[in-house]
Design an enzyme around this catalytic site. Structure first.
Site, PDB file in Angstrom:
ATOM      1  N   ASP A  60      34.397  33.440  42.937  1.00 33.52           N
ATOM      2  CA  ASP A  60      33.792  33.084  44.229  1.00 33.52           C
ATOM      3  C   ASP A  60      32.284  33.327  44.198  1.00 33.52           C
ATOM      4  O   ASP A  60      31.500  32.505  44.693  1.00 33.52           O
ATOM      5  CB  ASP A  60      34.418  33.908  45.360  1.00 33.52           C
ATOM      6  CG  ASP A  60      35.765  33.351  45.813  1.00 33.52           C
ATOM      7  OD1 ASP A  60      36.126  32.239  45.379  1.00 33.52           O
ATOM      8  OD2 ASP A  60      36.441  34.021  46.613  1.00 33.52           O
ATOM      9  N   GLU A  79      36.469  27.311  39.902  1.00 34.70           N
ATOM     10  CA  GLU A  79      37.232  27.204  38.652  1.00 34.70           C
ATOM     11  C   GLU A  79      36.318  27.313  37.437  1.00 34.70           C
ATOM     12  O   GLU A  79      36.670  27.935  36.432  1.00 34.70           O
ATOM     13  CB  GLU A  79      38.009  25.885  38.624  1.00 34.70           C
ATOM     14  CG  GLU A  79      39.035  25.722  39.735  1.00 34.70           C
ATOM     15  CD  GLU A  79      40.096  26.806  39.721  1.00 34.70           C
ATOM     16  OE1 GLU A  79      40.424  27.303  38.621  1.00 34.70           O
ATOM     17  OE2 GLU A  79      40.583  27.178  40.804  1.00 34.70           O
TER      18      GLU A  79
END
Length: 410
Positions: free
Chosen positions: A358, A277
């Site tokens: 990611d 995030e």
């Protein structure tokens, strides 16, 4: 071109869109029985995989039934001159164009939601309950509906009233003023959604002091991310499914963790999810998404300004005198091919951003905890591990679990 031809073009748009969606959905369903990729063999054991198969099949059948009922109802409304009747109904209360539009769209939204409520109830309290996901109650279900209607009336009605006022006051250039208002509203909601809207539905509490908060703060300090607002939301009051999200800018930025996420994952896995995030924030994905949405909205409003007062579009829906609300309905359907393309592009952008987030988590924290977290979350939500590539291409905002695994293992 005659109104009749335009009417059948509108019908064709609706039917074609439905057919494409059903073809993709059926292609996806044909992959339910595919063997799980070797890299994901550890996600399910035999019993869990059978349960996930049953869940996917039941959800697909239910979606097919509700989709068929929905399009039959939609087509019936078009062929029975439902919009013309509803237009007369709205004018029976007032001749004020804003009030007429509010009654017109309010009736459509309310009737549509009431029509869909039994299906939503069945999905929540039968299907989701059957597979152990539902934690909601009939009281929560009803209150959510009422709150949703109230918010729709206040926010949606307010924005619609402003747009109509600009339309009547500024003529051709109303779309510019509407674009500014919607942009300001979008930025405001991105800033304050978690503070103003979420509390209407969920309780948010600061993450308590302890090992998890310490690990999160340590990571935030390491990557130079000023994070004071870490909240836990009571997602478990409605579902066992877990999530986490980032919202806001500046002093309003916050990380929100579902309590189910904290219960399902180890602390290092939670930090890895949070690192993902943070990656969205560091890579400015929120700003890019907001900018893309604003540009798309501007383009849509500009096109709307060219067609909304078209006599041809109004007559195609059985209304002789052009009106903003009638033109908006016809335009909305005719805009479908463009909205499908813009939606596809937004999904492509979103999947790219997910890879980047990611990568950020992998490079600033570690890949293995994120991999194990993604696998656990997929298992706990009985996710489809073998989706059809065409379905993924058209509908997925995130890469598949296999794609994310392969990217994180590089």
């Amino acid at each position: 071109m005659t109104p009749t031809i335009v009417f059948y073009i509108i019908i064709a748009m609706i039917v074609i869109n439905f057919m494409i969606d059903k073809i993709l959905s059926n292609l996806n369903a044909q992959r339910f029985q595919d063997e799980i990729p070797s890299d994901l063999k550890d996600v399910y054991d035999t019993e869990e995989y059978q349960k996930s198969q049953a869940y996917k099949k039941e959800k697909h059948r239910f979606s097919s039934i509700t989709g068929l009922i929905s399009i039959v109802g939609t087509l019936a409304f078009f062929f029975l001159d439902g919009f013309a009747w509803l237009n007369e109904f709205a004018y029976s209360f007032s001749n004020n164009s804003t009030i007429v539009a509010l009654i017109f769209f309010g009736t459509i939204m309310l009737a549509s939601d009431l029509f869909g409520t039994p299906f939503s109830y069945y999905n929540t309290f039968v299907i989701e309950e059957k597979y152990g996901f539902n934690k909601s109650t009939p009281k929560i279900f009803v209150l959510d509906k009422l709150k949703g209607w109230l918010m729709g009336a206040i926010i949606g009605g307010g924005l619609l009233s402003l747009i109509i006022w600009f339309y009547e006051s500024t003529g051709t250039y109303f779309w510019l003023y509407a674009w500014v208002i919607i942009t300001v509203f979008s930025v405001f909601m991105n800033m304050f959604y978690a503070r103003l809207i979420v509390p209407l539905f969920n309780k948010q509490t600061p993450l308590e002091e302890g090992s998890l908060r310490s690990q999160i703060q340590e990571y935030a300090n390491k990557v130079g991310f000023n994070l004071k607002n870490i909240f836990v939301i009571d997602g478990s009051k409605r579902s066992t499914k877990a999530n986490a999200y980032f919202s806001g800018f500046g002093s309003e930025k916050r990380i929100t963790l579902y309590d189910t996420l904290i219960n399902d994952l180890e602390e290092d896995e939670i930090v890895a999810v949070l690192a993902h995030e943070v990656g969205h924030y560091k890579r400015k994905h929120i700003l890019y998404n907001l900018s893309a949405s604003i540009l798309t909205t501007g383009f849509t409003l500009w096109l709307l300004s060219l067609f909304v007062d078209s006599t041809l579009l109004s007559q195609a829906l059985g209304v002789t005198t052009p009106a903003f609300h009638i033109g908006l309905i016809a335009f909305g359907v005719l805009y479908t091919p463009i909205s499908e393309i813009t939606g596809l592009l937004m999904n492509l952008l979103s999947r790219k951003f997910e890879y980047e987030a990611d990568d950020y988590a992998k490079n600033t924290y570690a890949p293995l905890p994120l991999i194990s977290a993604l696998k656990k979350l997929s298992k706990n939500s009985l996710s489809n591990l073998t989706p059809h590539p065409a379905y993924v291409f058209m509908h997925y905002s995130h890469p598949t679990l296999l794609q994310r695994f392969q990217n994180l293992k590089k």
